[in-house]
Design a protein around this motif. Structure first.
Motif, PDB file in Angstrom:
ATOM      1  N   TYR A 323       1.196  -9.765 103.289  1.00  0.00           N
ATOM      2  CA  TYR A 323       0.131  -9.881 102.536  1.00  0.00           C
ATOM      3  C   TYR A 323       0.298 -10.883 101.646  1.00  0.00           C
ATOM      4  O   TYR A 323      -0.696 -11.295 100.709  1.00  0.00           O
ATOM      5  CB  TYR A 323      -0.426  -8.486 102.069  1.00  0.00           C
ATOM      6  CG  TYR A 323      -0.804  -7.456 103.068  1.00  0.00           C
ATOM      7  CD1 TYR A 323      -1.884  -7.861 104.046  1.00  0.00           C
ATOM      8  CD2 TYR A 323       0.231  -6.515 103.436  1.00  0.00           C
ATOM      9  CE1 TYR A 323      -2.147  -6.876 104.870  1.00  0.00           C
ATOM     10  CE2 TYR A 323      -0.123  -5.456 104.395  1.00  0.00           C
ATOM     11  CZ  TYR A 323      -1.360  -5.863 105.052  1.00  0.00           C
ATOM     12  OH  TYR A 323      -1.713  -4.770 106.187  1.00  0.00           O
ATOM     13  N   GLY A 324       1.540 -11.291 101.225  1.00  0.00           N
ATOM     14  CA  GLY A 324       1.875 -12.175  99.725  1.00  0.00           C
ATOM     15  C   GLY A 324       2.727 -11.674  98.933  1.00  0.00           C
ATOM     16  O   GLY A 324       3.170 -10.631  98.942  1.00  0.00           O
ATOM     17  N   TYR A 325       2.909 -12.702  97.855  1.00  0.00           N
ATOM     18  CA  TYR A 325       3.750 -12.218  96.750  1.00  0.00           C
ATOM     19  C   TYR A 325       3.295 -11.194  95.614  1.00  0.00           C
ATOM     20  O   TYR A 325       4.271 -10.472  95.481  1.00  0.00           O
ATOM     21  CB  TYR A 325       4.228 -13.702  96.198  1.00  0.00           C
ATOM     22  CG  TYR A 325       5.220 -13.549  94.856  1.00  0.00           C
ATOM     23  CD1 TYR A 325       6.345 -13.327  95.111  1.00  0.00           C
ATOM     24  CD2 TYR A 325       4.523 -13.734  93.543  1.00  0.00           C
ATOM     25  CE1 TYR A 325       7.445 -13.225  94.110  1.00  0.00           C
ATOM     26  CE2 TYR A 325       5.503 -13.569  92.462  1.00  0.00           C
ATOM     27  CZ  TYR A 325       6.654 -13.227  92.810  1.00  0.00           C
ATOM     28  OH  TYR A 325       7.813 -13.326  91.652  1.00  0.00           O
ATOM     29  N   TYR A 326       2.214 -11.539  95.006  1.00  0.00           N
ATOM     30  CA  TYR A 326       1.733 -10.766  94.140  1.00  0.00           C
ATOM     31  C   TYR A 326       0.435  -9.972  94.454  1.00  0.00           C
ATOM     32  O   TYR A 326      -0.660 -10.680  94.350  1.00  0.00           O
ATOM     33  CB  TYR A 326       1.716 -11.208  92.650  1.00  0.00           C
ATOM     34  CG  TYR A 326       1.860 -10.319  91.596  1.00  0.00           C
ATOM     35  CD1 TYR A 326       2.987  -9.559  91.222  1.00  0.00           C
ATOM     36  CD2 TYR A 326       0.682 -10.346  90.732  1.00  0.00           C
ATOM     37  CE1 TYR A 326       2.959  -8.797  90.247  1.00  0.00           C
ATOM     38  CE2 TYR A 326       0.748  -9.267  89.908  1.00  0.00           C
ATOM     39  CZ  TYR A 326       1.680  -8.497  89.475  1.00  0.00           C
ATOM     40  OH  TYR A 326       1.810  -7.627  88.270  1.00  0.00           O
ATOM     41  N   VAL A 327       0.353  -8.795  95.102  1.00  0.00           N
ATOM     42  CA  VAL A 327      -0.611  -8.509  95.801  1.00  0.00           C
ATOM     43  C   VAL A 327      -1.268  -7.325  94.936  1.00  0.00           C
ATOM     44  O   VAL A 327      -0.597  -6.292  94.710  1.00  0.00           O
ATOM     45  CB  VAL A 327      -0.548  -8.023  97.253  1.00  0.00           C
ATOM     46  CG1 VAL A 327      -1.734  -7.612  97.800  1.00  0.00           C
ATOM     47  CG2 VAL A 327      -0.268  -9.311  98.077  1.00  0.00           C
ATOM     48  N   LEU A 328      -2.763  -7.279  94.735  1.00  0.00           N
ATOM     49  CA  LEU A 328      -3.497  -6.111  93.840  1.00  0.00           C
ATOM     50  C   LEU A 328      -4.438  -5.578  94.963  1.00  0.00           C
ATOM     51  O   LEU A 328      -5.109  -6.236  95.590  1.00  0.00           O
ATOM     52  CB  LEU A 328      -4.009  -6.942  92.882  1.00  0.00           C
ATOM     53  CG  LEU A 328      -3.321  -7.197  91.464  1.00  0.00           C
ATOM     54  CD1 LEU A 328      -2.357  -8.407  91.707  1.00  0.00           C
ATOM     55  CD2 LEU A 328      -4.433  -7.607  90.165  1.00  0.00           C
ATOM     56  N   PRO A 329      -4.226  -4.190  95.064  1.00  0.00           N
ATOM     57  CA  PRO A 329      -5.199  -3.416  95.653  1.00  0.00           C
ATOM     58  C   PRO A 329      -6.589  -3.789  95.033  1.00  0.00           C
ATOM     59  O   PRO A 329      -6.558  -3.682  93.769  1.00  0.00           O
ATOM     60  CB  PRO A 329      -4.905  -2.101  95.626  1.00  0.00           C
ATOM     61  CG  PRO A 329      -3.297  -2.277  95.330  1.00  0.00           C
ATOM     62  CD  PRO A 329      -3.246  -3.496  94.494  1.00  0.00           C
ATOM     63  N   PHE A 330      -7.577  -3.635  95.743  1.00  0.00           N
ATOM     64  CA  PHE A 330      -8.891  -3.681  95.337  1.00  0.00           C
ATOM     65  C   PHE A 330      -9.718  -2.141  95.609  1.00  0.00           C
ATOM     66  O   PHE A 330      -9.815  -1.976  96.488  1.00  0.00           O
ATOM     67  CB  PHE A 330      -9.530  -4.582  95.956  1.00  0.00           C
ATOM     68  CG  PHE A 330     -11.239  -4.751  95.625  1.00  0.00           C
ATOM     69  CD1 PHE A 330     -11.608  -4.846  94.291  1.00  0.00           C
ATOM     70  CD2 PHE A 330     -12.191  -4.685  96.505  1.00  0.00           C
ATOM     71  CE1 PHE A 330     -13.031  -4.921  93.914  1.00  0.00           C
ATOM     72  CE2 PHE A 330     -13.528  -4.469  96.227  1.00  0.00           C
ATOM     73  CZ  PHE A 330     -13.883  -4.585  95.052  1.00  0.00           C
ATOM     74  N   LEU A 351      -7.359 -19.082  88.275  1.00  0.00           N
ATOM     75  CA  LEU A 351      -7.152 -17.769  88.890  1.00  0.00           C
ATOM     76  C   LEU A 351      -7.161 -18.183  90.496  1.00  0.00           C
ATOM     77  O   LEU A 351      -8.399 -18.266  90.935  1.00  0.00           O
ATOM     78  CB  LEU A 351      -7.941 -16.534  88.381  1.00  0.00           C
ATOM     79  CG  LEU A 351      -7.810 -15.301  89.075  1.00  0.00           C
ATOM     80  CD1 LEU A 351      -6.291 -14.912  88.694  1.00  0.00           C
ATOM     81  CD2 LEU A 351      -8.800 -14.389  88.684  1.00  0.00           C
ATOM     82  N   VAL A 352      -5.956 -18.204  91.123  1.00  0.00           N
ATOM     83  CA  VAL A 352      -6.226 -18.729  92.162  1.00  0.00           C
ATOM     84  C   VAL A 352      -6.001 -17.446  93.256  1.00  0.00           C
ATOM     85  O   VAL A 352      -4.722 -16.878  93.057  1.00  0.00           O
ATOM     86  CB  VAL A 352      -4.932 -19.689  92.579  1.00  0.00           C
ATOM     87  CG1 VAL A 352      -5.170 -20.329  93.994  1.00  0.00           C
ATOM     88  CG2 VAL A 352      -5.013 -21.028  91.793  1.00  0.00           C
ATOM     89  N   LEU A 353      -6.686 -17.366  94.392  1.00  0.00           N
ATOM     90  CA  LEU A 353      -6.431 -16.491  95.480  1.00  0.00           C
ATOM     91  C   LEU A 353      -6.208 -16.932  96.508  1.00  0.00           C
ATOM     92  O   LEU A 353      -6.645 -17.880  97.158  1.00  0.00           O
ATOM     93  CB  LEU A 353      -8.116 -15.988  95.826  1.00  0.00           C
ATOM     94  CG  LEU A 353      -8.035 -14.774  96.819  1.00  0.00           C
ATOM     95  CD1 LEU A 353      -7.342 -13.626  96.509  1.00  0.00           C
ATOM     96  CD2 LEU A 353      -9.410 -14.528  97.243  1.00  0.00           C
ATOM     97  N   HIS A 354      -4.670 -16.623  97.004  1.00  0.00           N
ATOM     98  CA  HIS A 354      -3.916 -17.095  98.142  1.00  0.00           C
ATOM     99  C   HIS A 354      -4.244 -16.419  99.278  1.00  0.00           C
ATOM    100  O   HIS A 354      -3.958 -17.038 100.382  1.00  0.00           O
ATOM    101  CB  HIS A 354      -2.613 -17.205  97.815  1.00  0.00           C
ATOM    102  CG  HIS A 354      -2.115 -18.359  96.572  1.00  0.00           C
ATOM    103  ND1 HIS A 354      -2.049 -19.574  96.913  1.00  0.00           N
ATOM    104  CD2 HIS A 354      -1.694 -18.098  95.338  1.00  0.00           C
ATOM    105  CE1 HIS A 354      -1.754 -20.263  95.706  1.00  0.00           C
ATOM    106  NE2 HIS A 354      -1.481 -19.376  94.871  1.00  0.00           N
TER     107      HIS A 354
END
Length: 408
Positions: A323-330, A351-354
């Motif tokens: 899912y990626g390096y620094y992943v925030l649940p929504f 603010l970049v969404l990868h």
């Protein structure tokens, strides 16, 4: 003996979200009193150094309060005056805790003094290096708040301790044993000083709470902060030992301060604080959550509550990340609906969404709108002028369209 109450999973989720502060209306202007109340409710905010977005301890308050001045947290945690409301110690990992918790953790400091409840290598260092430890403590007494870098004379550790110097080991042992505390930070480096020079006298001079009583109070705070929880959940919140936790929970059940409940789909008994259960009819909060937010830091509990398997991939090689390096649940409408791999690119003020990965069922238009609003709010809070969706997935494209409509 009262009958065991049964909760549906939906009721349990609502209890948890309310206990964690996601049902309160966000203030138009966040003041110190709002921040203090939020942290008192949680009892502990985990500290982490990763700065891909913002250091993690700032995020739980944003998730609950919205746009707040980060200086409010810095004043509460590291000011030298009457504005100080927090202290650093081992709560749930390295943590910021309300000053009211200080007497409840003195027993942990006393155990650390004996080499108990701390990393084995640090305990061994404490047994073998008392002359050096005494010398470092004397330096702190004479010179005031010091970082390890100002004491290091070049002797590096060769063990698995990130190349810590012996002076850093000594300061960390003194910190664990309560002989020094964190007076402030230089960047992210801790500055250590004597607790009597840092903490308000009425806090430092309180008698330590007897060990069993302190553990019971910590478990009750866990129960109130978690809403409904298993023994492992309660224990993990302040990282208590299993033996201590089980003894104290039995005592709290006997006194009636905790009561047992059953939760749909859970294979272990759960507990709630002995209050009239006020289960919200619904929880409509939307939030982006730190990987170290107390709502999700116990990963098995997160799966039980939300059917959401969440793992941190910061230390996973890039080619193996899912899912990626620094992943925030929504969080949205009582569910964890997606994961966002976010980065603050300050050089581009963006603010970049990868990456954006939704859970089965996808994101409806209400969820997309709520997500766009959260990203817009986060960018403004971080002082960034734009949100850049750098992800080709279909739901990310819908999100980009919504952000364009909003002018970002």
């Amino acid at each position: 003996m009262r009958d065991t109450q049964s909760l549906t999973l939906k009721q349990a989720r609502r209890l948890v979200l309310a206990a964690q502060g996601f049902t309160a209306r966000q203030p138009k202007t966040v003041k110190a009193v709002h921040l203090s109340a939020a942290i008192e409710r949680l009892g502990v905010v985990q500290i982490d150094s990763v700065n891909a977005l913002v250091r993690s301890h700032y995020l739980p308050l944003f998730s609950r309060l919205g746009h707040y001045p980060q200086s409010l947290l810095e004043q509460a945690a590291w000011s030298s005056g009457r504005q100080r409301r927090l202290f650093e110690y081992w709560g749930h990992e390295a943590s910021l805790l309300p000053l009211s918790m200080y007497p409840l953790l003195r027993w942990r400091m006393q155990r650390a003094q004996r080499g108990e409840g701390i990393y084995q290598q640090l305990a061994k260092f404490g047994r073998e290096q008392q002359p050096l430890i005494g010398s470092i403590l004397q330096s702190v007494k004479e010179r005031g708040a010091l970082g390890a870098g100002s004491l290091t004379v070049g002797t590096k550790s060769t063990g698995p301790w990130w190349g810590w110097s012996n002076e850093k080991h000594a300061l960390e042992w003194l910190f664990a044993a309560g002989h020094v505390t964190v007076a402030g930070r230089n960047g992210f480096e801790r500055l250590y000083d004597l607790p009597e020079r840092v903490l308000p006298s009425e806090v430092f001079n309180q008698e330590p709470v007897e060990e069993a009583s302190a553990q019971r109070q910590l478990l009750m705070h866990s129960a109130c902060a978690l809403g409904v929880a298993t023994e492992v959940d309660l224990r993990d919140y302040f990282r208590l030992d299993a033996r201590d936790s089980k003894l104290r929970i039995n005592e709290l059940l006997e006194s009636g301060e905790l009561i047992k409940v059953s939760v749909q789909g859970w294979d272990k008994e759960a507990y709630v604080a002995d209050t009239e259960l006020k289960i919200p009819r619904k929880v409509t909060a939307s939030a982006l959550l730190s990987p170290f937010d107390s709502l999700v830091w116990q990963r098995q509990r997160t799966e039980r509550l939300f059917d959401f398997r969440y793992r941190l991939e910061i230390y996973t090689p890039q080619h193996k990340r899912v899912y990626g390096y620094y992943v925030l649940p929504f969080l949205h409408n009582e569910q964890l609906l997606a994961r966002l791999d976010l980065r603050a690119v300050r050089s581009a003020s963006s603010l970049v969404l990868h990456g954006l990965h939704s859970e089965p069922g996808g994101l409806d238009e209400g969820a997309i709108l709520a997500m766009a609003e959260q990203l817009q709010n986060m960018a403004a809070w971080l002082g960034l002028s734009s949100v850049d969706v750098n992800c080709p997935r279909p739901e990310a494209l819908r999100l980009r369209t919504q952000l364009q409509i909003m002018g970002l």
